[in-house]
Design a protein around this motif. Sequence first.
Motif, PDB file in Angstrom:
ATOM      1  N   PRO A   1       8.928  58.213  27.099  1.00 45.61           N
ATOM      2  CA  PRO A   1       9.232  56.786  26.938  1.00 45.61           C
ATOM      3  C   PRO A   1       8.052  55.891  27.323  1.00 45.61           C
ATOM      4  O   PRO A   1       7.863  54.822  26.730  1.00 45.61           O
ATOM      5  N   THR A   2       7.247  56.333  28.276  1.00 45.19           N
ATOM      6  CA  THR A   2       6.057  55.559  28.646  1.00 45.19           C
ATOM      7  C   THR A   2       5.088  55.505  27.471  1.00 45.19           C
ATOM      8  O   THR A   2       4.543  54.442  27.150  1.00 45.19           O
ATOM      9  N   MET A   3       4.900  56.649  26.800  1.00 49.49           N
ATOM     10  CA  MET A   3       3.989  56.690  25.658  1.00 49.49           C
ATOM     11  C   MET A   3       4.525  55.844  24.506  1.00 49.49           C
ATOM     12  O   MET A   3       3.760  55.126  23.857  1.00 49.49           O
ATOM     13  N   VAL A   4       5.818  55.894  24.271  1.00 51.60           N
ATOM     14  CA  VAL A   4       6.412  55.065  23.210  1.00 51.60           C
ATOM     15  C   VAL A   4       6.188  53.584  23.506  1.00 51.60           C
ATOM     16  O   VAL A   4       5.783  52.812  22.625  1.00 51.60           O
ATOM     17  N   LEU A   5       6.455  53.171  24.746  1.00 49.58           N
ATOM     18  CA  LEU A   5       6.228  51.780  25.126  1.00 49.58           C
ATOM     19  C   LEU A   5       4.755  51.410  24.938  1.00 49.58           C
ATOM     20  O   LEU A   5       4.444  50.336  24.402  1.00 49.58           O
TER      21      LEU A   5
ATOM     22  N   CYS B   1      -5.319  47.563  21.112  1.00 49.82           N
ATOM     23  CA  CYS B   1      -4.671  48.838  21.461  1.00 49.82           C
ATOM     24  C   CYS B   1      -4.804  49.130  22.951  1.00 49.82           C
ATOM     25  O   CYS B   1      -3.848  49.565  23.595  1.00 49.82           O
ATOM     26  N   ALA B   2      -5.985  48.903  23.498  1.00 53.83           N
ATOM     27  CA  ALA B   2      -6.220  49.186  24.915  1.00 53.83           C
ATOM     28  C   ALA B   2      -5.351  48.303  25.804  1.00 53.83           C
ATOM     29  O   ALA B   2      -4.746  48.782  26.773  1.00 53.83           O
ATOM     30  N   ILE B   3      -5.282  47.014  25.475  1.00 55.19           N
ATOM     31  CA  ILE B   3      -4.442  46.112  26.271  1.00 55.19           C
ATOM     32  C   ILE B   3      -3.000  46.605  26.253  1.00 55.19           C
ATOM     33  O   ILE B   3      -2.354  46.739  27.297  1.00 55.19           O
ATOM     34  N   GLY B   4      -2.490  46.876  25.071  1.00 56.06           N
ATOM     35  CA  GLY B   4      -1.106  47.314  24.937  1.00 56.06           C
ATOM     36  C   GLY B   4      -0.840  48.653  25.594  1.00 56.06           C
ATOM     37  O   GLY B   4       0.167  48.831  26.288  1.00 56.06           O
ATOM     38  N   GLU B   5      -1.742  49.599  25.397  1.00 57.53           N
ATOM     39  CA  GLU B   5      -1.525  50.927  25.972  1.00 57.53           C
ATOM     40  C   GLU B   5      -1.579  50.909  27.493  1.00 57.53           C
ATOM     41  O   GLU B   5      -0.744  51.516  28.153  1.00 57.53           O
TER      42      GLU B   5
ATOM     43  N   VAL C   1      -2.754  57.408  16.839  1.00 61.04           N
ATOM     44  CA  VAL C   1      -2.579  58.857  16.639  1.00 61.04           C
ATOM     45  C   VAL C   1      -3.693  59.613  17.346  1.00 61.04           C
ATOM     46  O   VAL C   1      -3.444  60.584  18.073  1.00 61.04           O
ATOM     47  N   VAL C   2      -4.920  59.156  17.185  1.00 60.56           N
ATOM     48  CA  VAL C   2      -6.058  59.859  17.773  1.00 60.56           C
ATOM     49  C   VAL C   2      -6.053  59.738  19.292  1.00 60.56           C
ATOM     50  O   VAL C   2      -6.130  60.749  20.000  1.00 60.56           O
ATOM     51  N   ASP C   3      -5.972  58.519  19.825  1.00 58.72           N
ATOM     52  CA  ASP C   3      -6.114  58.425  21.286  1.00 58.72           C
ATOM     53  C   ASP C   3      -4.934  59.041  22.025  1.00 58.72           C
ATOM     54  O   ASP C   3      -5.111  59.669  23.060  1.00 58.72           O
ATOM     55  N   ASN C   4      -3.731  58.930  21.474  1.00 54.78           N
ATOM     56  CA  ASN C   4      -2.602  59.590  22.137  1.00 54.78           C
ATOM     57  C   ASN C   4      -2.672  61.101  21.969  1.00 54.78           C
ATOM     58  O   ASN C   4      -2.286  61.850  22.874  1.00 54.78           O
ATOM     59  N   GLY C   5      -3.170  61.555  20.838  1.00 55.82           N
ATOM     60  CA  GLY C   5      -3.389  62.992  20.643  1.00 55.82           C
ATOM     61  C   GLY C   5      -4.378  63.553  21.638  1.00 55.82           C
ATOM     62  O   GLY C   5      -4.164  64.627  22.216  1.00 55.82           O
TER      63      GLY C   5
ATOM     64  N   VAL D   1       1.163  51.175  32.591  1.00 56.27           N
ATOM     65  CA  VAL D   1       1.411  50.575  33.904  1.00 56.27           C
ATOM     66  C   VAL D   1       2.909  50.300  34.083  1.00 56.27           C
ATOM     67  O   VAL D   1       3.490  50.628  35.117  1.00 56.27           O
ATOM     68  N   ILE D   2       3.530  49.730  33.079  1.00 58.12           N
ATOM     69  CA  ILE D   2       4.972  49.428  33.166  1.00 58.12           C
ATOM     70  C   ILE D   2       5.776  50.717  33.299  1.00 58.12           C
ATOM     71  O   ILE D   2       6.622  50.850  34.191  1.00 58.12           O
ATOM     72  N   GLY D   3       5.528  51.676  32.414  1.00 61.03           N
ATOM     73  CA  GLY D   3       6.274  52.930  32.439  1.00 61.03           C
ATOM     74  C   GLY D   3       6.094  53.698  33.730  1.00 61.03           C
ATOM     75  O   GLY D   3       7.061  54.218  34.311  1.00 61.03           O
ATOM     76  N   THR D   4       4.863  53.744  34.204  1.00 59.09           N
ATOM     77  CA  THR D   4       4.581  54.450  35.453  1.00 59.09           C
ATOM     78  C   THR D   4       5.222  53.733  36.635  1.00 59.09           C
ATOM     79  O   THR D   4       5.811  54.359  37.515  1.00 59.09           O
ATOM     80  N   SER D   5       5.112  52.410  36.645  1.00 55.97           N
ATOM     81  CA  SER D   5       5.693  51.630  37.738  1.00 55.97           C
ATOM     82  C   SER D   5       7.207  51.775  37.808  1.00 55.97           C
ATOM     83  O   SER D   5       7.792  51.743  38.891  1.00 55.97           O
ATOM     84  N   LEU D   6       7.832  51.942  36.653  1.00 59.48           N
ATOM     85  CA  LEU D   6       9.292  52.100  36.614  1.00 59.48           C
ATOM     86  C   LEU D   6       9.731  53.548  36.789  1.00 59.48           C
ATOM     87  O   LEU D   6      10.924  53.832  36.780  1.00 59.48           O
ATOM     88  N   GLY D   7       8.757  54.443  36.939  1.00 61.90           N
ATOM     89  CA  GLY D   7       9.069  55.846  37.150  1.00 61.90           C
ATOM     90  C   GLY D   7       9.560  56.570  35.904  1.00 61.90           C
ATOM     91  O   GLY D   7      10.240  57.590  35.999  1.00 61.90           O
TER      92      GLY D   7
END
Length: 180
Positions: free
Chosen positions: A73-77, A53-57, A121-125, A62-68
Amino acid sequence: MQHEAHAHHQHSDHIAHGGHEAHAGHGGHDGHTPDKASWAMAAKATLHCLTGCAIGEVLGMVIGTSLGWDNAPTMVLAIVLAFLFGYSLTFWAVVRAGLTLKAAVGVALAADTLSITVMEVVDNGVLLLVPGAMDAHLTDALFWGALAFAFLVAFLITTPVNKWMIGRGKGHAVVHQYHH
């Protein structure tokens, strides 16, 4: 006859758990307490889940933030990648143990779905509840601190879930028969 039934029960339990009672989370040494998974086994399963989960999140953020991208959508990715990496850790481990690709997919889904779901659910919450965390940048201490705190809370909540599942022969108990 009663002895044979008892012996059959022990043998089928042994097979169901891959012959590794300690890995199946049994509380006792005699294999007669399948409802008592060890906290150590649950913590190990949760750390496995947390790693994927940590690797993916982090990669998703990083990808979502880098792409602005915006937060949603960053959280979904990040969540999609958390599931992908979480499943892949189990998938590749059981493929290395000799399972076919199709069987490995089934094992990964059975072993990790509930654990990853609870973790996400927990960590994103938690991230949504920490003031400013969703708007923090990768270079901000708040970003990394909130993420570490969210993973800690998710670990603490997911570990009892994994303990419950392992104690019933579900979740990561499914994987342990393939460990050598």
